[in-house]
Design an enzyme around this catalytic site. Structure first.
Site, short mmCIF file in Angstrom:
data_model
loop_
_atom_site.label_atom_id
_atom_site.label_comp_id
_atom_site.label_asym_id
_atom_site.label_seq_id
_atom_site.Cartn_x
_atom_site.Cartn_y
_atom_site.Cartn_z
NE ARG A 136 -2.44 1.05 3.58
CZ ARG A 136 -3.13 0.74 4.69
NH1 ARG A 136 -4.37 0.29 4.60
NH2 ARG A 136 -2.58 0.85 5.88
CE LYS B 171 -2.71 4.50 7.26
NZ LYS B 171 -4.17 4.51 7.47
CD GLU C 285 -11.95 5.53 4.03
OE1 GLU C 285 -11.45 4.77 4.86
OE2 GLU C 285 -11.30 6.39 3.41
C1 LIG Z 1 -5.30 3.68 7.59
C2 LIG Z 1 -6.69 3.99 7.14
C3 LIG Z 1 -7.72 3.03 7.18
C4 LIG Z 1 -7.54 1.66 7.81
O1 LIG Z 1 -6.61 0.85 7.17
P1 LIG Z 1 -5.99 -0.39 7.93
O2 LIG Z 1 -4.97 -0.90 6.99
O3 LIG Z 1 -7.08 -1.37 8.16
O4 LIG Z 1 -5.43 0.12 9.21
C5 LIG Z 1 -8.96 3.38 6.67
N1 LIG Z 1 -9.20 4.60 6.16
C6 LIG Z 1 -8.25 5.55 6.12
C7 LIG Z 1 -8.57 6.89 5.55
C8 LIG Z 1 -6.97 5.28 6.60
O5 LIG Z 1 -6.03 6.23 6.56
#
Ligand SMILES: *Cc1c(COP(=O)(O)O)cnc(C)c1O
Length: 361
Positions: A101, A204, A240
């Site tokens: 990722r 991210k 989300e």
């Molecule tokens: C990090 C994050 C998540 C969750 O991802 P995981 O890999 O399950 O920790 C979900 N939404 C956003 C916007 C994030 O930054």
């Protein structure tokens, strides 16, 4: 071949390091904050190549005020945890997925990709070096691992940096559910978007969080646990729950949104697999807002909480309230999925998919 580590233990001028003493740590009352630990690991990207892995005892960095990360947001991060398990071993969960990722994020922000081997090696190294900060199993606390990558080239022109710094620090964090696994209320925001339809929502990056702070503050002021986002273009579909993915449960089916502007969660990916293992159907598709009214259970998922079951989602525009729990108790399927995933992370259940890695025997 991985380069040998270089230990660097210089102290920045004017900065007094607070050495955390073990007797100061109250494992069962940790927050999701920051505690200075013994070491962090770093790697510089220079002249088109990654350098040696460095071990630092200092948790400050020396950076030009003209570094691109500070002006134009060339910043990417990841989040995962190390778990001290009842068998005494320390495990990490699906770190290669975090590496993949981060690589996708790097492509999205035109930053050099951190190779998977280097990422995993640095994660293991920083966990082992800070072993004394890994909370005991019984506390429910974990060691949070935060990798981050920043553009460090000093320049004011808007173009990608040529130099980068990749680093990983760790900090012990408390259990997400202090009073036990319980539900939370959410509120739909239509006044703010965290990401644009063709923007950086699937990466991210700090910029998405900066864009979410107003909605998040507003939601907290109204007494909600978190803001809830619809798709930015039409406000018709679920996106989300703040910084966590959404899932709904109905008719023995696990349903989660398909959208270009949500972050592909490793937790969600794992829950989809576990739902399938439990004989459920799994659907990844657009979820119209009104469909919320048909779900038997709903939850937010991510590394921090695994699953944060949703009590209700209020829509201030229509006055509607989508209620999933009337007694504050999570639904049976959310509870089953939560327990299954946590037990795999802690080495209690057999790890049939090979998701965990033992870092300390
Ligand atoms: C990090 C994050 C998540 C969750 O991802 P995981 O890999 O399950 O920790 C979900 N939404 C956003 C916007 C994030 O930054």
């Amino acid at each position: 071949m991985a380069p040998r580590s270089k230990f660097i233990t210089t102290f920045a001028a004017g900065y007094t390091r607070h050495k955390t003493k073990m007797k100061e740590i109250d494992w069962s009352n940790l927050s999701f904050g920051f505690m200075s630990t013994d070491y962090n690991v770093r790697c510089n990207y220079h002249n088109g190549a990654w350098g040696e892995i460095e071990v630092h005892s200092e948790d400050t960095i020396n950076l030009s005020m003209a570094a691109t990360c500070l002006h134009y947001g060339q910043e990417a991060f990841e989040g995962l945890k190390a778990y001290r398990c009842p068998d005494g071993k320390v495990r990490i969960f699906r770190a290669t997925e975090n590496a993949a990722r981060l690589q996708a994020t790097c492509r999205g922000l035109v930053m050099p990709e951190v190779p998977t081997d280097m990422f995993v090696e640095m994660v293991k190294k920083v966990v082992r070096l800070n072993e004394r900060f890994i909370p005991p199993y019984e506390s429910g606390a974990t060691l949070y691992i935060r990798p981050l990558l920043i553009g460090t080239t000093a320049q004011v022109g808007v173009h990608p940096a040529s130099d980068y710094l990749f680093m990983i620090f760790v900090t012990p964090v408390g259990p997400y559910f202090k009073g036990g696994f319980a539900t939370n209320p959410y509120v739909i925001t239509r006044d703010y978007d965290r990401s644009a339809p063709l923007g950086t929502g699937c990466y991210k990056v700090g910029g998405n969080y900066a864009a979410s702070l107003r909605a998040n503050t507003w939601a907290h002021e109204q007494g909600y646990s978190c803001e809830f986002y619809l798709d930015a273009r039409e406000k018709k579909y679920i996106d989300e729950c703040g910084a966590a993915n959404f899932f709904g449960i109905k008719d023995n089916t696990y349903i989660t949104p398909k959208s270009n502007s949500i972050l592909p969660s490793v937790t969600n990916m794992s829950l989809m697999q576990l739902a399938e293992d439990l004989g459920m159907r799994v659907e990844r598709r657009q979820i119209p807002l009104e469909e919320l009214g048909t779900f038997e259970e709903a939850g937010a998922c991510g590394t921090a909480a695994v699953i944060s079951p949703i009590e209700r989602i209020d829509d201030p525009e229509t006055g509607k309230s989508y209620v999933f729990s009337h007694d504050g108790q999570p639904g049976p399927i959310s509870t089953k999925l939560y327990k299954k995933l946590v037990d795999i992370q802690y080495g209690i259940e057999p790890d049939e998919h090979g998701w965990t890695t033992v870092v300390i025997e």
